[in-house]
Design an enzyme around this catalytic site. Sequence first.
Site, PDB file in Angstrom:
ATOM      1  N   GLU A 166       0.868  -1.178   0.000  1.00 18.38           N
ATOM      2  CA  GLU A 166       0.000   0.000   0.000  1.00 18.38           C
ATOM      3  C   GLU A 166       0.904   1.226   0.000  1.00 18.38           C
ATOM      4  O   GLU A 166       1.787   1.369   0.854  1.00 18.38           O
ATOM      5  CB  GLU A 166      -0.913  -0.032   1.229  1.00 18.38           C
ATOM      6  CG  GLU A 166      -1.902   1.115   1.226  1.00 18.38           C
ATOM      7  CD  GLU A 166      -3.153   0.847   2.056  1.00 18.38           C
ATOM      8  OE1 GLU A 166      -3.424  -0.314   2.410  1.00 18.38           O
ATOM      9  OE2 GLU A 166      -3.871   1.825   2.338  1.00 18.38           O
ATOM     10  N   ASN A 208      -3.258  -1.754   7.725  1.00 17.27           N
ATOM     11  CA  ASN A 208      -4.585  -2.247   7.331  1.00 17.27           C
ATOM     12  C   ASN A 208      -4.467  -3.757   7.238  1.00 17.27           C
ATOM     13  O   ASN A 208      -3.951  -4.297   6.264  1.00 17.27           O
ATOM     14  CB  ASN A 208      -4.998  -1.685   5.964  1.00 17.27           C
ATOM     15  CG  ASN A 208      -5.271  -0.193   6.033  1.00 17.27           C
ATOM     16  OD1 ASN A 208      -5.831   0.299   7.007  1.00 17.27           O
ATOM     17  ND2 ASN A 208      -4.866   0.535   4.997  1.00 17.27           N
ATOM     18  N   GLU A 292     -10.359   4.310   9.573  1.00 19.11           N
ATOM     19  CA  GLU A 292     -10.552   3.913   8.173  1.00 19.11           C
ATOM     20  C   GLU A 292     -11.029   2.470   8.052  1.00 19.11           C
ATOM     21  O   GLU A 292     -10.400   1.646   7.379  1.00 19.11           O
ATOM     22  CB  GLU A 292      -9.260   4.152   7.367  1.00 19.11           C
ATOM     23  CG  GLU A 292      -8.874   5.630   7.332  1.00 19.11           C
ATOM     24  CD  GLU A 292      -7.676   5.948   6.462  1.00 19.11           C
ATOM     25  OE1 GLU A 292      -6.825   5.063   6.254  1.00 19.11           O
ATOM     26  OE2 GLU A 292      -7.596   7.099   5.996  1.00 19.11           O
ATOM     27  N   ASP A 371      -2.759  14.180   7.065  1.00 22.17           N
ATOM     28  CA  ASP A 371      -2.232  12.929   6.521  1.00 22.17           C
ATOM     29  C   ASP A 371      -1.048  13.166   5.591  1.00 22.17           C
ATOM     30  O   ASP A 371      -1.186  13.035   4.375  1.00 22.17           O
ATOM     31  CB  ASP A 371      -3.358  12.206   5.763  1.00 22.17           C
ATOM     32  CG  ASP A 371      -2.976  10.781   5.409  1.00 22.17           C
ATOM     33  OD1 ASP A 371      -1.963  10.296   5.928  1.00 22.17           O
ATOM     34  OD2 ASP A 371      -3.697  10.159   4.605  1.00 22.17           O
ATOM     35  N   GLU A 393       5.307   9.640  13.727  1.00 23.25           N
ATOM     36  CA  GLU A 393       5.205   8.857  12.486  1.00 23.25           C
ATOM     37  C   GLU A 393       5.456   9.758  11.280  1.00 23.25           C
ATOM     38  O   GLU A 393       4.791  10.777  11.098  1.00 23.25           O
ATOM     39  CB  GLU A 393       3.814   8.209  12.383  1.00 23.25           C
ATOM     40  CG  GLU A 393       3.668   7.318  11.154  1.00 23.25           C
ATOM     41  CD  GLU A 393       2.322   6.583  11.079  1.00 23.25           C
ATOM     42  OE1 GLU A 393       1.849   6.075  12.118  1.00 23.25           O
ATOM     43  OE2 GLU A 393       1.754   6.536   9.970  1.00 23.25           O
ATOM     44  N   GLU A 399       3.873   9.099  -0.735  1.00 27.65           N
ATOM     45  CA  GLU A 399       2.476   9.043  -1.186  1.00 27.65           C
ATOM     46  C   GLU A 399       1.983  10.377  -1.757  1.00 27.65           C
ATOM     47  O   GLU A 399       1.459  10.436  -2.862  1.00 27.65           O
ATOM     48  CB  GLU A 399       1.582   8.609  -0.011  1.00 27.65           C
ATOM     49  CG  GLU A 399       0.100   8.609  -0.368  1.00 27.65           C
ATOM     50  CD  GLU A 399      -0.787   8.159   0.783  1.00 27.65           C
ATOM     51  OE1 GLU A 399      -0.265   7.857   1.876  1.00 27.65           O
ATOM     52  OE2 GLU A 399      -2.015   8.102   0.577  1.00 27.65           O
TER      53      GLU A 399
HETATM   54  C1  GCV Z   1      -2.238   2.378   5.348  1.00 25.02           C
HETATM   55  C2  GCV Z   1      -3.665   7.320   4.374  1.00 25.02           C
HETATM   56  C3  GCV Z   1      -3.241   6.433   3.244  1.00 25.02           C
HETATM   57  C4  GCV Z   1      -3.633   4.993   3.496  1.00 25.02           C
HETATM   58  C5  GCV Z   1      -3.018   4.564   4.820  1.00 25.02           C
HETATM   59  C6  GCV Z   1      -3.532   5.492   5.909  1.00 25.02           C
HETATM   60  C7  GCV Z   1      -2.913   5.183   7.260  1.00 25.02           C
HETATM   61  O1  GCV Z   1      -5.054   7.444   4.423  1.00 25.02           O
HETATM   62  O2  GCV Z   1      -3.780   6.911   2.040  1.00 25.02           O
HETATM   63  O3  GCV Z   1      -3.151   4.215   2.445  1.00 25.02           O
HETATM   64  O4  GCV Z   1      -3.318   3.238   5.134  1.00 25.02           O
HETATM   65  O5  GCV Z   1      -3.197   6.807   5.592  1.00 25.02           O
HETATM   66  O6  GCV Z   1      -1.941   5.844   7.596  1.00 25.02           O
HETATM   67  O7  GCV Z   1      -3.388   4.318   7.947  1.00 25.02           O
END
Ligand code: GCV
Length: 685
Positions: A166, A208, A292, A371, A393, A399
């Site tokens: 991811e 996730n 999420e 984010d 973090e 991304e």
């Molecule tokens: C791993 C953002 C990213 C997700 C990620 C999430 C998180 O929303 O787009 O891909 O999930 O952060 O940090 O949990």
Amino acid sequence: MAEVKPYNMCWLEYTDLSKYKNKYIKVFENVVVLGGNELNLPLKELKNFLTFSLNIKPKIFKNTLVKGRNYVLIGRLIEIKKIFKESERFEKLLNDEGFIIKRIDIDGNKVLIITAKSYNGIVYGIFNLIERLKRGEDIENIDIVSNPSLRFRMLNHWDNLDGSIERGYAGKSIFFRENKILINERTKDYARLLSSIGVNGVVINNVNVKKKEVELITPSYLKKIGELSKIFSAYGIKIYLSINFASPIYLGGLNTADPLDKRVAVWWKAKVDEIYEYVPDFGGFLVKADSEFNPGPHMYGRTHADGANMLGEALESYGGFIIWRAFVYNCLQDWRDTNTDRAKAAYENFKPLDGKFSENVIVQIKYGPMDFQVREPVNPLFGGLEHTNQILELQITQEYTGQQIHLCYLGTLWKEVLDFDTYAKGEGSKVKEILKGNVFDLKNNGMAGVSNVGDDINWTGHDLAQANLYTFGALSWNPDERIEEVVKRWIELTFGDNEKVIKNISYMLLSSHKAYEKYTTPLGLGWMVNPGHHYGPNPEGYEYSKWGTYHRANYEAIGVDRSSRGTGYTLQYHSPWREIYDNIETCPEELLLFFHRVPYNYKLKSGKTLIQTYYDLHFEGVEEAEEIRKKWIELKGEIEDKIYERVLNRLDIQIEHAKEWRDVINTYFFRRTGIPDEKGRKIYP
Ligand code: GCV
């Protein structure tokens, strides 16, 4: 002579450095190791480097001192103290993972001592020495004491069992393939790379945790995880797993995962016992809960503290840790709802729980409240939480910062985050001081970086993105280090000591985040990306979605009023930030649109309007990207051809995509406002 592998070893590539042979041969002819076989591995690292790179083949002596000759002496402090009285004073200089490298006189011989209290310290010391030798440093009178400032220095992999990653931009997972755990030569080399930058923990799977990944904590996977852990432990790194909070339902056949239900706690305890049977060095769990669509204690009316502490208790007797993410917000927001502000969510969820988490629970907090945007204010939980262990973090994987197609060096941004003064206990309450344990009396803190690594030949897709990984390690070891110094060291280790190469790549790295910010969404705006994959411009991509990420642009103004007159987000900060951010006149302009709703004709400090500034920044951003590309072209012939071409190819795409960003964003603003660019440059009507 140099070592050859099917992939590049980044800063740890053992290239031919025989030009330094004469400089070092006198130091390294003899190596004495004290203790049993436990130091074989760090010794081998040193030997390999000396052989491959310097063409020096040292004589090794185990537990025997060599008389009448210079030698290197490697051993834990407890051993060194037995034979060398003076080293007793080293005790006070070292923390658990620190090391000393010092050349001294013993009985008329020059002895290079590498010592530490722990095994980890010795490994770090050896890699540090290798770094110095690779850079041709003078070690005649070396005298180094180095201690990591932060206890947890972790990488988070968002890797899935099928091999996908991811938000991964560098190929497939190096840990998983087709629902199996991968162990090969590269596994060990990854452990070496991480160890060489001081990382001491790796979460191997995605936060996730989907259906298949739930099974990672079952014996069918634990055996292999045990093997993996052995490889990493040898380099001082603990393996952690992300877990699904509802595992007792998925795996245990229970009808609940309620953390206060006895059956659930008993199930987790037994599960943890089983994990440690297979993985005695196991580090603990990383948990994304109530976030999420991942399950969590809220489903049962319980708090994050209830959930985390229940798991913490199961791990406690093993010295394991629960790392609990603070990335919790309403991801099903209605865009029409202007009362809910996602930026406030982490603080609102976790501040009331401050002091309620167990000692082996650490809350992991993203650097900003949203984010990982190109720029956000520092998350107010830093300074807000006073009685909770915390991990900062960061996202090493790019991304929202160009997905390793764009050059975007993140060290400059991270440094600003670490240096941010929260004023929690008055001046000096910087994020880095909190993490070091100097502001609140909490030591189980650290940094976690979401990995940018995959199985590409260069590990990170963009060759220069290796610098982000290296810098993450360097700053989590020592957040006080000057970023220019880190950059220079990385370049020298990766590309050698050519002055022009150092100068040009330093320029490229140090200016790249600013350039990226300018041609994408400057002034704290963020989010104008394509939904889902998050690459490329889309000004209203997230405007009518459920994710809580709106700029609410109309014909007059843009941005969300997060002041005390708006959503009240500014009130989550300590003074003076609360007042500084609250006032549009004093708010740092780089965050203006994060905190305020600003009319397009609002005049900034430069005297220019917001809209003109936005146009200007976008044109400047592209020009800066072009300048960065030019600096690379000047290095043709100085850099290995394959790497030169790979990077050039990405820089070409970056320029094209930077122009796309510039034109889409400028056009959006022009169409919204009808206000032309004062300088008459091309904006598409
Ligand atoms: C791993 C953002 C990213 C997700 C990620 C999430 C998180 O929303 O787009 O891909 O999930 O952060 O940090 O949990």
